[in-house]
Design a protein around this motif. Structure first.
Motif, PDB file in Angstrom:
ATOM      1  N   LEU A 134      -5.849   2.224  -2.166  1.00  0.00           N
ATOM      2  CA  LEU A 134      -7.129   2.199  -1.457  1.00  0.00           C
ATOM      3  C   LEU A 134      -7.789   0.831  -1.585  1.00  0.00           C
ATOM      4  N   ALA A 156       0.592   4.072  -2.857  1.00  0.00           N
ATOM      5  CA  ALA A 156       0.207   5.402  -2.401  1.00  0.00           C
ATOM      6  C   ALA A 156       1.327   6.402  -2.666  1.00  0.00           C
ATOM      7  N   THR A 182      -2.931   5.692  -6.538  1.00  0.00           N
ATOM      8  CA  THR A 182      -3.389   5.824  -5.157  1.00  0.00           C
ATOM      9  C   THR A 182      -4.688   5.039  -4.943  1.00  0.00           C
ATOM     10  N   LEU A 183      -5.486   4.924  -6.004  1.00  0.00           N
ATOM     11  CA  LEU A 183      -6.717   4.130  -5.865  1.00  0.00           C
ATOM     12  C   LEU A 183      -6.392   2.660  -5.636  1.00  0.00           C
ATOM     13  N   SER A 209       0.847  -1.204   0.000  1.00  0.00           N
ATOM     14  CA  SER A 209       0.000   0.000   0.000  1.00  0.00           C
ATOM     15  C   SER A 209       0.871   1.238   0.000  1.00  0.00           C
ATOM     16  N   LEU A 259      -4.721   9.150   2.819  1.00  0.00           N
ATOM     17  CA  LEU A 259      -5.615   8.278   3.591  1.00  0.00           C
ATOM     18  C   LEU A 259      -4.897   6.980   3.941  1.00  0.00           C
ATOM     19  N   SER A 260      -4.193   6.439   2.949  1.00  0.00           N
ATOM     20  CA  SER A 260      -3.501   5.176   3.157  1.00  0.00           C
ATOM     21  C   SER A 260      -2.312   5.359   4.097  1.00  0.00           C
ATOM     22  N   ILE A 312      -6.222  10.680  -1.388  1.00  0.00           N
ATOM     23  CA  ILE A 312      -6.409   9.224  -1.272  1.00  0.00           C
ATOM     24  C   ILE A 312      -5.126   8.569  -0.789  1.00  0.00           C
ATOM     25  N   SER A 325      -8.618   1.955   3.422  1.00  0.00           N
ATOM     26  CA  SER A 325      -7.442   1.838   2.561  1.00  0.00           C
ATOM     27  C   SER A 325      -6.605   0.598   2.871  1.00  0.00           C
TER      28      SER A 325
END
Lengths: 112, 313, 497, 107, 95
Positions: free
Chosen positions: C474, C353, C470-471, C349, C395-396, C392, C403
């Motif tokens: 997530l 990210a 970045t998705l 992740s 967020l991670s 996003i 995420s």
């Protein structure tokens, strides 16, 4: 009885110490590169003693670590060449051979 | 202690003394002369460790080519402001010394603790030597048993040359580097280059040729050839080519490319990448070595010559 | 003795390495525009190969093996892909492909133009990075891994100083010296291991290694060397200037993947080579350094004035989390599988990210002409997709649900709690809060004010690439069960000392 | 037969070793660089020369002997060239020194 | 005989090692260079003698390599005494 191989091994150990000291304690980049080379050759000597102790099957030494040292010497040379190229460019840009990260003036934004 | 032991002990002390000098010397030039002498001594140590192949490599690359690289760098750095004033404080240096001493002692102790005689792949290498058709076990390791390492190490050299070139200012891209050389032609130097270079080429090629069965091989021969090209450039009998020259690019990649093709053909003929068909193993190894020698002979001097420093024509 | 024959699909492993090697060689020979095309063609092929490898590992439920040159270890070299390798290969291929397409506009060689320095360097070296990373994830031989680490260094360093400004040159030289120091120490450890056991194959070593001086020394040396390369606290000083000064596509690859390679090797070393070594103290030390990295890195990130530097310091912090898995996953406790998956999840992740965030930061810097955080006002209105990507990704980093970063940190948190090692719980929570702080520092100005005036509008496709990465970070939070079973494949059974 | 050859080898190598010793003493004791350079060249041609002579007596085959001679010749060539280059460098330095000191350049 | 040869090799190495004091003392770079040159010649001699004494294969080739490269460092040093070349220097100087 200290054999030639053991002697070289101990020499290698001391060389590692010397190189490590130069790498840490000397701020001059060219001298750091020199120290790296000494450190590297010490490590190669350790491979050398290990090869020598592996003498068997009619070979005076184990060929595998010896071949690795040849690879290592070439790689160490390439590393020195790259480091020196960066250093020389740095000097031609700033006139200073220093690793201090203080940047003259405000840092510009890098584009991409 | 017999005479040989005394020689070995003296040699070891000498190596350590000169290494200490290289680290401690105040002036860069003094340190580098020390390093050149050090490389020379080291190649004798390698000879004493029954590592003749390594000794040859060390003599040519460790002392010779690296020496020239460092010397010419030091010459260009002479005008630069050095980091002399950044010398760490005494307590810091003492701490570094203590740490280094500790590391050396611990390492020494560990080396003494290693089994004697040590574990070895020599018997296995001996058993598989026949499959490669060569007599020099080091060549067999480099080009057959661990050929994958050797290929990747050639790729390291390629990346190094791209990295060195990338340090040129944009306007010089496509131009030529300036190899270390005399300020103007000098009679004695020209004479030396004209006489030594052909002999060196013969010796280098000989080293590659016998490398299959005797000490020698692509690295050693290639390094000698590289040194000869450098002598010729130092005497101003030849110049470094522009980095875009097609022949230069071809020579740089010749070794890895032929190695890759041979490796891939192994997948077809022998069922595994980098496997050598037993009937053709030896000629194949010689072909690979020949192209690798060419690449090494061209790559090392170009690494010393540095990034392009002239606008393209 | 397991795994000394090439398995089905084994040939994919060597192809994953040799294709970028061949691409690099051809790019150097042909140069110019062709280098770009070769890189852009081979990167997606790499994704396909990585997918095929992952499918093979998942289908067989066992590692995929390839014996190079037909010489089996200990004399020869074996390539081996377990679940962790497969997932790292896939991540690498995806991020390298994204970086290549992202870099197209910056490093294009127009038709008919002669070869230029920066594009040539970028397109050749990115393939070098690709090859080096794949070897790191696949090789089963410690010396071969040394060569791979060197390849990685040689490909990464010139990317740092691609634009030739003095501060990038200093950063590159420091990076190189740190990396070389790390390699030499690693190599010395390799030598000692060979001296003790006469083999460098990871599987063979796992069976032979005993607790003895040479092994302790080798473990210490290799760990120290790899820590310098992965920039764990206190050896992180080289990283922020190096990562912040590279071109955006380069920063993305360096931060997402290159520092993960030495970490991956540390995992290999401690979990696969040395599982029999009593290592509680060492593991606690690694986690303590990781904790320090989380706290120090986050605090330093909070204090940065420039966006790219902030993101780079956040990398220092996020690497710290990876090291929390060592004491937790290596104990054989009931929680060890949670910790293992948490560590792997954090690796992935963070990779996605961070790659996306560096690209977004690069786009913002290019369009605004600067990357001063206090002057980011109105960026949200002007470049919504870019700021969305930063959000996003943030967020991670913070570890907020849903995420991948959340999954990672949650797993590490529960493992710490189950193990009763409450220090790490505190560190994870504090790290999350601090990350919240620095992400807020980016988003608060970016989301306020009137639309900012842009020097140039960013290309939609490049914004989309950053956002897509970045998705993925997530979506990792919704990973299916098969994903977790893949991660576990080939993990050697952990045995107590 | 082999006794006589051995004796010859021992004698020649001893003489060579003596030149090495003398050259080193010269390098350390002679007052100015050009004299030291002169001492150095003696080592190259006489010192190594006698040793090679002594070893040729023991070498097996013409090829081995030729190799020894070739090595000696190469060292000669290198020694002579570098001696000349070093001498030029010393002289250049002296001239620069003399000029900067305000005196007339040394002849 | 073997013992004599090895003793001779040791003596030569010892002698040139003493000569290395010139590397330490200088005073000029030229003096340091001479000491390194002496070491090179001594190394070649010692290698040849050890090769004859122990019959180890390939040592002569190492000596040959050293002999080939004997002038290498000296030449680079002397060259480097000249002022460094500017980038993009005109071609007129060469040929």
């Amino acid at each position: 009885m200290i054999t030639a191989a053991t002697l070289s091994g101990l020499t290698g150990a001391i060389l590692v110490g010397l190189g490590l000291y130069g790498l840490i304690a000397d701020p001059r980049p060219l001298r750091k590169i020199l120290a790296f080379n000494i450190l590297g050759s010490g490590v190669f000597l350790v491979f050398g003693i290990i090869a020598r102790r592996g003498a068997a099957a009619g070979f005076p030494a184990d060929p595998v670590p010896q071949a690795m040292v040849i690879t290592g010497i070439v790689v160490a040379f390439a590393a020195s060449a790259l480091a020196i190229a960066i250093l020389l460019r740095l000097v031609s840009e700033t006139g200073r051979a220093s690793l201090r990260p203080d940047t003259p003036g405000a840092a510009q934004t890098p584009g991409d | 202690m017999n005479a040989l032991g005394a020689v070995d002990l003296g040699l070891a002390l000498l190596v350590l003394a000169i290494a200490g000098w290289t680290i401690a010397a105040r002036e860069a030039f003094a340190a580098i002369v020390g390093y050149v002498a050090y490389g020379l001594l080291l190649s004798i140590v390698w000879a004493r460790l029954f590592a003749v192949d390594v000794a040859m490599t060390e003599a040519a690359i460790g002392g010779g080519v690296t020496g020239v690289l460092l010397i010419s760098a030091a010459a260009r750095l002479r005008q630069a402001q050095t980091a002399e004033d950044e010398r760490p404080t005494l307590p810091l240096r003492l701490m570094a010394a203590a740490l280094s001493a500790l590391a050396a002692i611990a390492l020494g102790a560990v080396i003494l603790s290693l089994p004697e005689p040590g574990p070895s792949l020599a018997p296995l290498a001996a058993k598989n030597l026949a499959a490669t058709g060569v007599g020099n076990p080091i060549t067999a390791v480099l080009i057959a048993f661990r050929s994958f390492d050797t290929l990747l190490e050639k790729v390291v050299l390629l990346l190094a040359i791209i990295g060195v070139w990338s340090l040129a200012p944009d306007r010089y891209w496509g131009g030529a580097p300036i190899a270390p050389r005399a300020a103007r032609p000098v009679g004695a130097l020209t004479f030396l280059a004209q006489l030594v270079a052909p002999i060196g080429v013969v010796v280098g090629v000989h080293m590659v040729w016998v490398g299959a069965d005797e000490p020698g091989g692509a690295f050693q021969g290639g390094a000698i050839l590289a040194a000869m090209w450098m002598i010729v450039m130092m005497a101003r009998l030849s110049e470094a080519p522009p980095v875009g020259a097609p022949w230069l690019r071809a020579a740089l990649v010749a070794g890895p490319a032929v190695f890759l093709i041979a490796g891939a053909s192994g997948a077809v003929t022998s069922g595994a990448f980098f496997a050598l068909p037993q009937a053709f193993a030896k000629p194949l190894i010689l072909i690979i070595e020949a192209f690798m020698t060419l690449s090494i002979a061209v790559t090392l001097p170009m690494l010393v010559a540095g990034p392009p420093r002239r606008a393209p024509l | 003795m397991p795994g000394f024959a090439t398995t089905t699909g084994g040939v994919l492993l060597i192809l994953a390495i040799l294709l970028p090697v061949a691409g690099l060689t051809a790019s150097l020979a042909l140069g110019g525009r062709r280098a770009e095309w070769i890189a852009l063609t081979l990167a997606p092929v790499g994704v396909l190969i990585a997918l095929a490898i992952a499918t093979n590992v998942l289908a067989s439920g066992a590692p995929v093996v390839y014996i190079v040159g037909g010489f089996a270890p200990p004399l020869g070299i074996a390539l081996r892909a377990d679940g962790f390798s497969a997932i790292m290969l896939l991540t690498t291929a995806a991020i390298i492909s994204a970086a290549c397409f992202f870099a197209r506009s910056g490093f294009a060689t127009p038709k008919g133009e002669p070869e230029a320095r920066a594009p040539f360097t970028f397109w050749t070296l990115i393939q070098g990075l690709f090859a080096a990373l794949n070897i790191v994830f696949l090789s089963g031989d410690l010396f071969n891994l040394f060569v791979a680490l060197e390849l990685l260094t040689f490909a990464a360093v010139p990317i740092v100083c691609l634009d030739g400004r003095p501060e990038t040159l200093v950063a590159a030289l420091r990076y190189l010296l740190f990396a070389l120091f790390g390699s030499v120490f690693y190599l010395l450890g390799v030598g000692l291991i060979y001296g003790a056991y006469g083999t460098l194959d990871i599987l063979l070593l796992a069976a032979r290694v005993k607790p003895e001086p040479a092994v302790y020394a080798a473990a210490g040396l290799m760990t120290a060397g790899l820590l310098a390369k992965t920039a764990l606290f206190p050896l992180y000083l080289w990283l922020p200037p190096a990562h912040a000064n590279a071109p955006a596509a380069g920063s993305a690859v360096l931060s997402a993947l290159v520092v993960k390679a030495p970490f991956f090797l540390l995992v290999r070393l401690w979990f696969d080579v040395l599982p029999k070594l009593p290592s509680e103290t060492a593991m606690a030390l690694l986690a303590a350094l990781g904790s320090a990295a989380i706290l120090v890195g986050s605090v330093l990130a909070l204090r940065q004035q420039r966006l790219k530097l902030l993101i780079a310091y956040s990398t220092v912090a996020q690497i710290g989390y990876l090291f929390l898995m060592f004491p937790l996953a290596l104990g054989g406790g009931a929680w060890s599988m949670d910790a293992w998956i948490g560590g792997v999840m954090q690796t992935l992740s963070h990779a996605f990210a961070k790659a996306g965030m560096f690209m977004a930061a690069g786009l913002a810097a290019q369009s605004l002409g600067h990357d001063r955080i206090k002057d980011l006002g109105g960026l949200g209105r002007a470049m919504p997709m870019t700021v969305f990507a930063l959000g996003i990704g943030g967020l991670s980093l913070m570890g907020l649900p849903p995420s991948g970063g959340f999954a990672a940190k949650w797993l590490l948190l529960t493992a710490s709690a189950e193990a009763g090692q409450w220090v790490w719980v505190a560190v994870i929570l504090a790290g999350g809060l601090l990350a919240g702080g620095y992400v807020y520092r980016i988003l608060a100005p970016a989301l306020s004010g009137e639309p900012a005036a842009l020097n140039s509008a960013p290309a939609r496709s490049r914004e989309a690439i950053a956002l897509a990465l970045t998705l993925v970070a997530l979506l990792l939070g919704f990973a299916p069960q098969s994903f977790f079973s893949l991660i576990e494949i080939g993990r050697l059974p952990v045995v107590g000392p | 037969m082999s006794g006589a050859l051995d004796l010859f080898s021992i004698a020649a190598i001893s003489v060579g070793g003596f030149f090495f010793l003398a050259g080193t003493v010269g390098l350390l004791r002679f007052p100015d660089p050009l004299c030291r350079l002169h001492a150095l060249t003696k080592v190259d041609n006489l010192g190594l020369g006698f040793i090679v002579l002594g070893l040729i007596a023991r070498s097996d085959g013409v090829f081995g002997a030729l190799k020894l001679v070739a090595i000696w010749a190469l060292v000669q060539l290198a020694g002579a060239t570098s001696a000349q280059l070093i001498a030029r460098a010393i002289r250049r330095k002296e001239q620069i020194g003399a000029k900067s000191a305000g005196g007339s350049p040394a002849a | 005989m073997t013992e004599f040869l090895l003793a001779a090799a040791g003596l030569i190495l010892f002698t040139v090692a003493v000569g290395l004091a010139r590397v330490l003392r200088g005073p000029g770079d030229a003096d340091r260079l001479m000491a390194a040159q002496l070491l090179g010649t001594g190394g070649v001699a010692a290698l040849l003698i050890v090769a004859a004494a122990t019959g180890a294969r390939g040592l002569e080739d190492v000596a040959l390599g050293l002999a080939l490269l004997a002038a290498f460092a000296s030449v680079a040093f002397v060259n480097s005494g000249a002022p460094p070349e500017r980038d993009d220097a005109p071609e007129a100087a060469s040929k």
